[in-house]
Design a protein around this motif. Structure first.
Motif, PDB file in Angstrom:
ATOM      1  N   THR A  83       0.809  -1.213   0.000  1.00  0.00           N
ATOM      2  CA  THR A  83       0.000   0.000   0.000  1.00  0.00           C
ATOM      3  C   THR A  83       0.842   1.263   0.000  1.00  0.00           C
ATOM      4  N   LYS A 120      -0.740  -5.124   2.662  1.00  0.00           N
ATOM      5  CA  LYS A 120      -2.067  -5.624   3.006  1.00  0.00           C
ATOM      6  C   LYS A 120      -2.066  -7.137   2.816  1.00  0.00           C
ATOM      7  N   TYR A 121      -2.488  -7.846   3.880  1.00  0.00           N
ATOM      8  CA  TYR A 121      -2.560  -9.305   3.855  1.00  0.00           C
ATOM      9  C   TYR A 121      -4.005  -9.768   3.962  1.00  0.00           C
ATOM     10  N   LYS A 180      -7.469  -6.746   8.160  1.00  0.00           N
ATOM     11  CA  LYS A 180      -8.140  -5.637   7.453  1.00  0.00           C
ATOM     12  C   LYS A 180      -7.200  -4.458   7.240  1.00  0.00           C
ATOM     13  N   GLU A 181      -6.278  -4.262   8.157  1.00  0.00           N
ATOM     14  CA  GLU A 181      -5.358  -3.124   8.094  1.00  0.00           C
ATOM     15  C   GLU A 181      -4.023  -3.536   7.482  1.00  0.00           C
ATOM     16  N   ALA A 182      -3.356  -2.586   6.847  1.00  0.00           N
ATOM     17  CA  ALA A 182      -2.013  -2.825   6.317  1.00  0.00           C
ATOM     18  C   ALA A 182      -1.026  -2.952   7.484  1.00  0.00           C
TER      19      ALA A 182
END
Length: 93
Positions: free
Chosen positions: A36, A51-52, A56-58
């Motif tokens: 990102t 991002k995985y 939900k968050e990077a």
């Protein structure tokens, strides 16, 4: 051509680092969706946000290109010296 800029992207778990005509591909985590942002470039060492699938968050991640280049018999100091910036390259060629 940007003579001092390299580009980072991924296609699923394959990470692509491109500088000029040289393209280096290496395997990353299977759950990697995309990078990102590039937070820092330090002569072969990258700090990126990734991002995985499982989050939900990077997350902040680190990539050290020097051992990868050495394993490919590429002179890391010579290859990396002109690179001043790394940007994300999704949708660019």
């Amino acid at each position: 051509m940007d003579t001092d800029r390299a580009y980072l992207s991924n296609d699923k778990d394959m990470i692509k680092f491109q500088y000029g005509e040289k393209v280096i591909r290496f395997r990353g985590p299977y759950s990697l969706e995309r990078f990102t942002s590039v937070k820092e470039w330090d002569n072969g060492y990258l700090v990126v946000m990734a991002k995985y699938q499982h989050n939900k968050e990077a997350e902040e991640e680190y990539i050290d290109l020097i051992p990868i280049l050495n394993n490919l018999y590429i002179d890391a100091s010579h290859f990396l010296k002109p690179i001043k910036e790394v940007r994300l390259a999704y949708g660019q060629n």
